[in-house]
Structure formats: C-alpha cells, structure tokens
Design an enzyme around this catalytic site. Structure first.
Site, PDB file in Angstrom:
ATOM      1  N   LYS A   1      36.404  27.007  41.263  1.00 42.36           N
ATOM      2  CA  LYS A   1      37.495  26.527  42.105  1.00 42.36           C
ATOM      3  C   LYS A   1      37.102  25.241  42.821  1.00 42.36           C
ATOM      4  O   LYS A   1      35.931  24.871  42.874  1.00 42.36           O
ATOM      5  CB  LYS A   1      37.845  27.584  43.169  1.00 42.36           C
ATOM      6  CG  LYS A   1      38.227  28.935  42.626  1.00 42.36           C
ATOM      7  CD  LYS A   1      39.499  29.437  43.265  1.00 42.36           C
ATOM      8  CE  LYS A   1      39.909  30.792  42.741  1.00 42.36           C
ATOM      9  NZ  LYS A   1      40.941  30.733  41.709  1.00 42.36           N
TER      10      LYS A   1
ATOM     11  N   SER B   1      40.635  33.603  31.954  1.00 41.12           N
ATOM     12  CA  SER B   1      41.126  33.639  33.331  1.00 41.12           C
ATOM     13  C   SER B   1      40.880  32.328  34.082  1.00 41.12           C
ATOM     14  O   SER B   1      41.287  32.182  35.211  1.00 41.12           O
ATOM     15  CB  SER B   1      40.467  34.802  34.074  1.00 41.12           C
ATOM     16  OG  SER B   1      39.143  34.941  33.654  1.00 41.12           O
TER      17      SER B   1
END
Lengths: 214, 214
Positions: free
Chosen positions: A159, A122
């Site tokens: 992120k 992912s």
DNA sequence: AAAAATACCATACATTTGTATGGTATTAAA
DNA sequence: TTTAATACCATACAAATGTATGGTATTTTT
C-alpha cells in the site's frame, strides 16, 4: 546468425554479463583471467576474439573495458526470488532460494534490493497481478505516499504509506478500500521496504501468462 | 548527506551516466576530457575527486573506468517519448519530441526501441494503465502470442498476436473481449512492434499518480 | 581581507590494459 | 589422417589510463 558457443565461451560471456550487472562496467582481460585462474591475459584475448567472431560481443580495439554484449535482449540472467507476498497472508521469505526469475540482463537492479513474487490476485487494486515480481528495497526510509510492503498483524500488504506524528495510514490505490490506520508505535506493524518497481513478463513463450482463461 | 554539486560537476556526472547508458561502460578520464574540451586528464581527475568526496560516485584507485555512480535510484535520465497509443485512436508519433519521461538511469533500454505513452484507460484489460510508458521494439518479427502494438483500420491496439497461414488474431488479455481477426494480406493492418515491457512509476512524489480520485 | 573552494593548465610517471607472437596439447571436423 | 578449432602457456611491447605535483585565475565563504 551467430553460431553456437563452447562451454568455456558461455562461461566467460556469463561472467562478463554478471560483472556488468554487479559492478556497472565490463571486466578487463585481467579480471577475466583472474576469475578463471588463467595465468595470463592472452588466453582471454583469444576467447574474446572467438566471442566477437561469433557475434556475441563487440569490442573497440585498444580500448579498455570496451566489451559490449550484443543482443542483450535475449540474454537473461537468473535471479533469486527470496519470497512471496500475498495480501492477507504473512510475508514468506524462503530459507533456501528455489524460485528464480529470468530477468533481462539489462535490468540492473540496485544493490541489496530483493525480489518478491506476488501471489494471489488480491493486489489487483494496486494493479499488481499474480506472479508479478516486485523489486523491494529494504530501506528503513520511505517517503510520504510511497508504495511499500508492510506487515500488519502478521499479514502482508502493498500500500501507499502516509504518516504524521501519531498515525500511519496505509492507503490502497483503489479508493473503495478503506485505509488501514495504525499507531506509530504499534508492534503489530512493520515496513519491510519500499517497492521500487515491478517486473512483468509481457513476452509470449515464457514461463508464465497473465491469464489462464477459465 | 551528500552536498550540492556545482554546475560543472553536475554536467560531468550526467555525462558519465549517459555514457554508461549509451555504451554500457563508464568513460575514462580521457573520454570526459575530450567531451568537455579539457586539454588534459588532470582536470577531470580533480572533478572526479570532488564528486567522490561529495559521495556521488565511487572509484577504485588505479582501475580504469571504475566510476560507479552511487544512488542510481534517485538519478533519473530524461528520455523522449515519441508518441502515444490509445485503443480506438490511431497511433500518434510526434514529429518534434516534446514529451519525455524521467526513467531511472538504471533502466538501460535496448537500442532502437522507443517509448510510447498510453492514453486512455482502455488498455486496462491488458493491465496497462493510463500514462504508463511502454517500451516498443519496432522489429518486423514477433512470436506467437507476443504482445504487440498494431494498427487496425487506423486504430491502435495493444493485443497478443497469433497467426496462421491465413488469418491474424489479435487477442485481448480480457476473455470478455472478442478477438479481432484480420486477413494476413489486409492493408488495414500493420504491426508497429512488440511490447518489450512497461514502465510505471510506483514512487510517490513524482509527476504522475496512477489514480486521481474522483 | 584572507582563506577556501573551484576550474582550469602543463608535464612527468607508474600501472593497467590490450595486443602480438610463438609455443604445447587436446578435441572435433573434413 | 590431415586440418581446424579449442584451450591453455610464456614473454614482450605499446598504447591507454590513472595519478602526482606544481602552477594560474576566478569565485565563494568566512
């Protein structure tokens, strides 16, 4: 071809490599003697001569700390992987380290950084693959736009981080993903550290493969 | 916070870092003195003291070659990129190196390996992105399944290589791509070297970005 | 204008470091 | 079984290395 090493020689070679990784420079004869409880340096000298003869190291005579480890490419040092990240799941930090990666001895990681193995595909949108090992520096400080490992509502994400006075935005590499936005003071949010780099074995014949074709 | 360095101090610090990268261990005072044509070591000693005071290095007193460069993370060394690879195009090797990357000083590359910048996103199937820098070792030898840079019909590819007595198969990471199969003796085929690793800047605020959103 | 920092010199000295030599004991190879 | 190779010891010595001190000259800061 270089010949086989004896047990003692192996231990000494490993010590040298780890000394280099830890301190940034090779040990002296005294250092080695001390570590192995030798009463004098002459003993070490002899082992080094053997190592040099067998072509595992190169030395420059009369020069302190001039041990060069040949063939560092094929020399791997086992390093502990302290946990796992997988988007969506909470960050896993193992109590007892069992997992480890063999990093090239030349990968001289900064102190107090640690390794995390990426689980699940992912993170693909950040071009980080399953089983990649990321190098995380657990500093509280991070720059705008830096790639970080963060925990949002008990789930781990990797992120890019941007923050202003009020909000923190966690942005994915992939523009299709909408950014996560949290309040600065949110208790459900924590930055673990910044991602310094990633390590991916590209060589064949080693433990893992990038793809296991279906 | 560490203060600004003077010109001389900068030069000396850089020399130290490059000495470490080249030889594998820090220089002695004499080494530095020699390099900068100082007639004695005392001068160097003073510069080192200044560097230490400004927190750029750490030393252990009375210990030879004990210079540790602090904050190696933020220290970058410029390394030449000698060429470019892009699937479909021939391999480009520049005569005069113009392009260069700033690699972290701690990335201690094996000798005689060289850097290539990946152009075009066509290597994406190998999870190698545009502008990634790959580290190539130009050995003639390669193992089964190793990732290599090869030239097929004047076009560069990065693929895993498998060979038997007669044929060489170049297999993509992505199973959707059909393997390239060439005869061993084919003249239109050449292996440049094996890919040791890739370097991708994950930090923000540096030259390139992984994505430039459309 | 005075003080502080920088950039060098020379010389002397103490430690650290590598090396050389000769010795003992044990194990592996010829 | 004789010879090498291995694994240690001790002691002595020379070269390499870091340090200390005192000096001059120039630039930068206060």
């Amino acid at each position: 071809m270089s010949k086989e090493l004896t047990e003692t020689q192996k231990k000494i070679l490993l010590y040298i490599v780890e000394h280099i990784n830890a301190k940034g420079y090779p040990p002296t004869l005294s250092d080695i003697a001390l570590n192995f409880n030798y009463r004098n340096r002459a003993t070490v000298q002899q082992h080094l001569k053997a190592l040099e003869k067998k072509n595992y190291i190169t030395r420059t005579r009369n020069l302190s700390r001039s041990i060069e480890v040949n063939d560092r490419n094929n020399l791997y040092v086992s390093r502990p992987v302290v946990g796992e990240v997988a988007a969506g799941n909470p960050l896993l930090i193992y109590q007892d380290v069992v997992d480890s990666v063999d990093l090239p001895a030349l990968a001289n990681l900064p102190k107090n950084s640690f390794l995390l193995r990426v689980k699940g595909s992912s993170m693909k949108d950040a071009f980080i693959l399953e089983n990649d090992v990321i190098i995380v520096k657990p500093d509280g400080v991070y720059k705008q736009g830096e790639l970080v490992v963060a925990i949002v509502d008990d789930s781990a994400v990797i992120k890019r981080i941007y923050e202003d006075d009020e909000y923190i935005r966690l942005v994915s590499e992939n523009p299709e993903f909408t950014p996560i936005i949290v309040h600065r003071k949110s208790k459900n949010f924590r930055v673990i550290g910044s991602v310094l780099g990633l390590y991916r074995t590209l060589e064949a014949g080693r433990k893992r493969r990038l793809h296991r074709s279906s």
